[in-house]
Design a protein around this motif. Structure first.
Motif, PDB file in Angstrom:
ATOM      1  N   ILE A   1       0.852  -1.210   0.000  1.00 25.59           N
ATOM      2  CA  ILE A   1       0.000   0.000   0.000  1.00 25.59           C
ATOM      3  C   ILE A   1       0.879   1.249   0.000  1.00 25.59           C
ATOM      4  O   ILE A   1       0.623   2.217  -0.736  1.00 25.59           O
ATOM      5  N   LEU A   2       1.949   1.218   0.816  1.00 22.67           N
ATOM      6  CA  LEU A   2       2.854   2.365   0.880  1.00 22.67           C
ATOM      7  C   LEU A   2       3.488   2.622  -0.485  1.00 22.67           C
ATOM      8  O   LEU A   2       3.526   3.768  -0.970  1.00 22.67           O
ATOM      9  N   LEU A   3       3.942   1.545  -1.118  1.00 19.87           N
ATOM     10  CA  LEU A   3       4.565   1.697  -2.437  1.00 19.87           C
ATOM     11  C   LEU A   3       3.546   2.186  -3.460  1.00 19.87           C
ATOM     12  O   LEU A   3       3.848   3.049  -4.290  1.00 19.87           O
ATOM     13  N   SER A   4       2.323   1.648  -3.349  1.00 15.59           N
ATOM     14  CA  SER A   4       1.270   2.079  -4.282  1.00 15.59           C
ATOM     15  C   SER A   4       0.998   3.564  -4.145  1.00 15.59           C
ATOM     16  O   SER A   4       0.768   4.274  -5.131  1.00 15.59           O
ATOM     17  N   SER A   5       1.013   4.027  -2.890  1.00 12.05           N
ATOM     18  CA  SER A   5       0.696   5.437  -2.665  1.00 12.05           C
ATOM     19  C   SER A   5       1.773   6.349  -3.240  1.00 12.05           C
ATOM     20  O   SER A   5       1.543   7.544  -3.461  1.00 12.05           O
ATOM     21  N   LEU A   6       2.967   5.794  -3.458  1.00 11.75           N
ATOM     22  CA  LEU A   6       4.075   6.600  -3.975  1.00 11.75           C
ATOM     23  C   LEU A   6       4.420   6.237  -5.417  1.00 11.75           C
ATOM     24  O   LEU A   6       5.372   6.788  -6.004  1.00 11.75           O
TER      25      LEU A   6
ATOM     26  N   THR B   1       6.466   8.997  -6.781  1.00 11.17           N
ATOM     27  CA  THR B   1       5.951  10.375  -6.821  1.00 11.17           C
ATOM     28  C   THR B   1       5.091  10.646  -5.583  1.00 11.17           C
ATOM     29  O   THR B   1       4.554   9.704  -4.987  1.00 11.17           O
ATOM     30  N   THR B   2       4.980  11.919  -5.222  1.00 18.58           N
ATOM     31  CA  THR B   2       4.091  12.291  -4.105  1.00 18.58           C
ATOM     32  C   THR B   2       2.784  12.904  -4.625  1.00 18.58           C
ATOM     33  O   THR B   2       1.990  13.430  -3.855  1.00 18.58           O
TER      34      THR B   2
ATOM     35  N   PHE C   1      -3.986   4.126  -6.677  1.00 20.31           N
ATOM     36  CA  PHE C   1      -2.878   4.872  -6.041  1.00 20.31           C
ATOM     37  C   PHE C   1      -3.404   5.939  -5.073  1.00 20.31           C
ATOM     38  O   PHE C   1      -2.875   6.137  -3.995  1.00 20.31           O
ATOM     39  N   ALA C   2      -4.472   6.641  -5.500  1.00 22.05           N
ATOM     40  CA  ALA C   2      -5.053   7.652  -4.602  1.00 22.05           C
ATOM     41  C   ALA C   2      -5.651   6.973  -3.360  1.00 22.05           C
ATOM     42  O   ALA C   2      -5.530   7.468  -2.231  1.00 22.05           O
ATOM     43  N   GLY C   3      -6.277   5.821  -3.576  1.00 22.36           N
ATOM     44  CA  GLY C   3      -6.836   5.056  -2.450  1.00 22.36           C
ATOM     45  C   GLY C   3      -5.737   4.642  -1.485  1.00 22.36           C
ATOM     46  O   GLY C   3      -5.907   4.697  -0.251  1.00 22.36           O
TER      47      GLY C   3
END
Lengths: 381, 265
Positions: free
Chosen positions: B31-36, B49-50, B235-237
């Motif tokens: 999840i952390l990697l997906s968010s970035l 990316t942020t 990714f936003a989730g």
């Protein structure tokens, strides 16, 4: 354990008179307690005089703690009434009974400092701030804990915590102090010291009535003015401490309150004017202190182990012979176990002959009539 | 120590690392990697990316954080009060009544949260109990679902509390209210804080019942995450999920510090 001792301060002494005046005797009037159909305390009638220490002792489940909890108001009697002074407290909630209580595990409030623990009861009763400060100071001084006021309970040893628990109970100037096995959690050495200190404390607060529940006979014998021995929810004997120890009225009392040798005897000559009777143990004729025994009665002759001597002389006019079975040296005392016609007899001796007999040897034992007590053989309770 | 040999301990540590890594860390790490993640077409993201965090923060994220925090706080506080009250009340009842009523408290936690949401929706959709479409029904749903845990925690604390404390307090003249406030509740403090923390964490992650009853304008973080991922915006989730994790962690750590300070541990 710190070396401090109960000191007994002036304010406590002054208040002793007030406590006396308030009427601090406790009266159990046929008080029974039952859980469902299970009776844990059979109708109990007992008085504790103002300023008296009554020790209730007995084995686990004998009802002694139940009796204390009934006074405290934590169990409701199934029947009977309890009076403290002139007040019938049977239906009063615990917080209106004017008592102090100390329990086995101290129950100091861990989130409060020592001074706040001691002040708790006074604050709960809405006492004046200045009075609280004065009482807390005095109570802590009384138990020798004045310098520990800012500490938390977890920063104190077991003995120190117990002192604070006592100070907390004394600070509210209770009519009666209830002590429920207060020293059970302490180790033997500290317990001995604390017993002496509680005795000193009571001397400094002579008006304070104390109900002391314990299973430890040494604590009871050291502290109590009177002892009530409990068994199966009943008082099986009650009386002044020395009297109960020297002249136990029944076998259970004799064996529970200190060690006792009980020789089966048959009364040969009824009790005379000097209070002594003659009794036979087999072929041996012995003299013992009696009550109202008649010739022909089957009795037990109670002799405490420390009253038996291996040497004759003085008032030791009674003589029995036993076979030595065991010798246990315990430093200050040596315990001998002998067999006297099938009855085990224990001797506690501080002095022994230079040449101690070997196990199996026949050994004469001597004892004084005044150190004995005849009790009925069938009075099991 | 159950295992004394060094090789045995190494094997156990490896087993622990495997289980903990696969079951707990791997999903969070993904999840952390997906968010970035910029793009994710292979084993690992193509780039970092942020941007997703910026997007969710500029969008409805803060409203969702606020809705979740307010819901979590209020529902947990309410559950704490009622759970503590119930635990204190049942303690002095008979064993049978205490067991039966205690079990009743746990029923909602044994029912799917969607069913609880549905039940509330049906129950509160008609006058005089018309709460459908209000924030109150979200609070009630969370309260119903988490109160069993506060009740359980406080009951466990009470069971461990020696009766001597309260009895000594009573004998010293403390009336029931004074005793409750100055003795019982402070001694229960660690359990109360733990109960609140657990309730809050459960509330922060609650989705099943909330999705059935939430009104427009009161979209909690889990509902927002569900909406985003349902629309395919993984990714936003994931970014919103990390915000939820961070918010919950900060609060739980804060509560732990408060507990330590209060109990002197």
């Amino acid at each position: 354990m710190s070396a401090v001792a109960f000191t007994g301060t002036s304010v406590m002494d002054i208040d002793a008179a007030k406590i006396r005046g308030a009427g601090s005797n406790v009266h159990f009037d046929k008080v029974s307690v039952a859980y469902g159909s299970h009776v844990v305390l059979h109708p109990l009638t007992l008085d504790i005089a103002p300023g008296e220490i009554l020790a209730m002792i007995g084995p686990s489940g004998s009802g002694k703690t139940t009796a204390l909890r009934a006074v405290a108001g934590f169990v409701r009697p199934a029947s009977g009434r309890i009076r403290i002074g002139a007040t019938d407290v049977t239906d009063l909630p615990p917080y209106e009974r004017g008592l102090g209580m100390v329990v086995q595990n101290y129950a100091l409030f861990p989130h409060m400092r020592v001074e706040d623990n001691v002040a708790f009861g006074l604050r709960a009763q809405g006492a004046d701030k200045a009075l609280i400060g004065e009482r807390v100071k005095d109570a802590l001084a009384t138990v020798g804990m004045a310098t520990f006021a800012r500490r938390y309970p977890r920063e104190l040893s077991g003995g120190q915590q117990q002192r604070v628990a006592i100070a907390r109970a004394l600070a509210v100037r209770p009519r009666v102090l209830l002590l429920d096995e207060p020293l059970s959690a302490l180790d033997a050495q500290i317990r001995r010291n604390m017993v002496e200190e509680i005795a000193r404390l009571h001397r400094s607060l002579p008006g304070l009535t104390i109900l002391y529940v314990t299973h430890d006979q040494t604590e009871a014998l050291t502290l109590a003015d009177k002892i009530a021995i409990m068994r199966d929810g009943r008082v099986c004997s009650h009386g002044p401490t020395t009297e109960l120890y020297r002249r136990p009225p029944n076998r259970f009392t004799a064996e529970f309150l200190g060690r006792a040798n009980l020789l089966p005897v048959t009364v040969a000559e009824a009790v005379g004017s000097k209070g002594f009777a003659t009794a036979r143990h087999g072929d041996v004729v012995l003299t013992g202190a009696g009550r109202d025994e008649e010739a022909g009665d089957k009795s037990l002759l109670c002799i405490r182990p420390q009253h038996l001597s291996l040497t004759a002389g003085g008032e030791h006019t009674n003589r029995i012979v036993g076979t030595l079975r065991e010798v246990h040296w315990q430093g200050e005392l040596t315990h001998l176990v002998l067999d006297v016609d099938g009855t085990p007899v224990r001797v506690s001796a501080t002095k022994l002959p230079v040449e101690l007999p070997e196990p199996g040897a026949k050994v004469p034992l001597f004892f004084a009539p005044a150190d004995t007590s005849l009790l009925p053989e069938d009075a099991g309770v | 120590m159950l295992v004394w040999s060094r090789p045995g301990r190494i094997v156990l540590w490896l087993l622990f690392a495997l289980i903990f890594g696969v079951l707990f860390l791997a999903p969070l790490a993904v999840i952390l990697l997906s968010s970035l993640a910029d793009q994710w077409n292979g084993v690992l993201p193509n780039g970092l990316t942020t941007e997703h965090y910026t997007d969710v923060v500029q969008g409805q994220a803060w409203n969702a954080v606020k809705a979740s925090l307010v819901t979590g706080f209020l529902a947990s506080a309410l559950a704490l009060v009622s759970g503590t009250w119930a635990a204190l009340a049942l303690r002095v009842q008979g064993a049978t009544l205490s067991t039966v009523l205690g079990l009743l408290f746990f029923i909602p936690s044994a029912v799917p949260s969607v069913s609880v949401g549905l039940g509330l929706l049906v129950a509160f959709s008609h006058p005089p109990l018309l709460l459908n479409g209000t924030i109150a029904i979200v609070m009630i749903a969370h309260f119903v679902l988490i109160s069993a845990f506060t009740f359980g925690n406080v009951s466990a604390g009470l069971a461990r509390l020696s009766p001597d404390f309260e009895q000594v307090a009573s004998s010293l003249g403390a009336r029931p209210a004074y005793r409750l406030w100055h003795v019982t509740l402070p001694l229960l403090a660690p359990y109360l804080v733990a109960a609140f923390g657990l309730s809050f964490a459960l509330s922060m992650g609650e989705l099943g019942a909330t999705v059935m009853v939430y009104p427009p304008g009161w979209v909690t973080l889990p509902v927002s995450i569900f909406s985003l991922t349902d629309r395919g915006d993984i990714f936003a989730g994931a970014a919103l999920t990390m915000i939820l994790v961070a918010a919950t962690l900060v609060l739980l750590l804060g509560l732990e510090r408060v507990t330590k300070r209060a109990t002197g541990a």
